[in-house]
Design a protein around this motif. Sequence first.
Motif, PDB file in Angstrom:
ATOM      1  N   MET A   1       0.806  -1.225   0.000  1.00 32.66           N
ATOM      2  CA  MET A   1       0.000   0.000   0.000  1.00 32.66           C
ATOM      3  C   MET A   1       0.837   1.273   0.000  1.00 32.66           C
TER       4      MET A   1
ATOM      5  N   GLY B   1       0.042   3.541  -2.868  1.00 26.32           N
ATOM      6  CA  GLY B   1      -0.456   4.833  -2.381  1.00 26.32           C
ATOM      7  C   GLY B   1       0.375   5.987  -2.922  1.00 26.32           C
TER       8      GLY B   1
ATOM      9  N   VAL C   1      -6.343  -1.231  -6.380  1.00 23.83           N
ATOM     10  CA  VAL C   1      -6.753  -1.921  -5.146  1.00 23.83           C
ATOM     11  C   VAL C   1      -7.107  -3.379  -5.462  1.00 23.83           C
TER      12      VAL C   1
ATOM     13  N   ASN D   1      -3.160  -6.456   3.301  1.00 24.67           N
ATOM     14  CA  ASN D   1      -3.753  -5.149   3.562  1.00 24.67           C
ATOM     15  C   ASN D   1      -3.019  -4.429   4.688  1.00 24.67           C
TER      16      ASN D   1
ATOM     17  N   ASN E   1      -6.748   5.665   0.396  1.00 27.29           N
ATOM     18  CA  ASN E   1      -8.036   5.266   0.974  1.00 27.29           C
ATOM     19  C   ASN E   1      -9.112   6.318   0.714  1.00 27.29           C
ATOM     20  N   ARG E   2      -8.726   7.597   0.794  1.00 24.15           N
ATOM     21  CA  ARG E   2      -9.701   8.670   0.510  1.00 24.15           C
ATOM     22  C   ARG E   2     -10.105   8.646  -0.964  1.00 24.15           C
TER      23      ARG E   2
ATOM     24  N   PHE F   1     -10.153   6.081  -2.858  1.00 26.30           N
ATOM     25  CA  PHE F   1     -10.997   4.896  -3.088  1.00 26.30           C
ATOM     26  C   PHE F   1     -12.434   5.172  -2.629  1.00 26.30           C
ATOM     27  N   THR F   2     -12.566   5.797  -1.458  1.00 26.52           N
ATOM     28  CA  THR F   2     -13.905   6.144  -0.949  1.00 26.52           C
ATOM     29  C   THR F   2     -14.606   7.101  -1.912  1.00 26.52           C
TER      30      THR F   2
END
Length: 270
Positions: free
Chosen positions: A184, A188, A212, A222, A246-247, A249-250
């Motif tokens: 990640m 990332g 992802v 993970n 992560n942001r 992806f959301t």
Amino acid sequence: MSATTEHATMNIKLIVWRQAAADKPGQFETYEARDITPHHSFLEMLDVVNEDLIKAGKDPIAFDHDCREGICGMCSAVVNGVPHGGHERTTLCQLHMRKFKDGDAIYVEPWRARAFPILRDLIVDRGALDKLIQTAGYVSCHTGGVADGNAILVGKPEADYAMDAAECIGCGACVAACPNSAAMLFAGAKISQLAELPQGQVEAPQRVAAMVKAMAELGFGNCSNHYECEGACPKGIKVKFIARMNREFTKALFLEKIGAISTVRAASEG
Ligand code: SF4
Ligand code: FES
């Protein structure tokens, strides 16, 4: 460990993982690295040991390297339990023997992760990182000609942020350091770099969804917030880029939910 004085030489006991091939069992073997100076790099110290092994008619220790300048990301070994040896912002090729002292015992092992099968001795197959980039770690939309590059203005803070992320050299130490063998930090960094720039924003939702999904398919685990990746990274890549991923992806899931894009769930769930 105390530093070794300028002109002293030292003898080091090396305990090295030897494995003839991917399908052969491996084991630690012990060697003596003799007359090593503080100016030898770690890889040069291995060169000295290998010259002795070759003279004795034995197989040299196989290890990856290319630039030996901390740029290419090829060098990769776990030294005394830490990827690249554990010195801040230092690749294995830039680790010098002045960090050790006469009589030290040093354990040297390959990266150990499901996604990185051992090929021979200290060499692992890091092709999974290449496949991750091939999945979506690029910009494919038309960004214009040379003149357009200068016409699209990018603010200094955004350029600095993207450049910090782009420092990743793809060595895989973050995967080797992570108890879950997560990629990640690597992913990332790439996702954040491209999502920060106008040319990369067009495909940002599809990119994060595809990468992802690919991470899981390629055998990476993970993130569970151990921060070992940041500690091992020789380029100082920060875990803030995992948070950005992560942001992103959301955000992509939300855009799919409201019908703004269509491929996110398909890409992330298979
Ligand atoms: S994030 Fe750091 S440790 Fe991971 S591949 Fe990039 S440079 Fe290597
Ligand atoms: S050999 Fe290129 S970074 Fe170490």
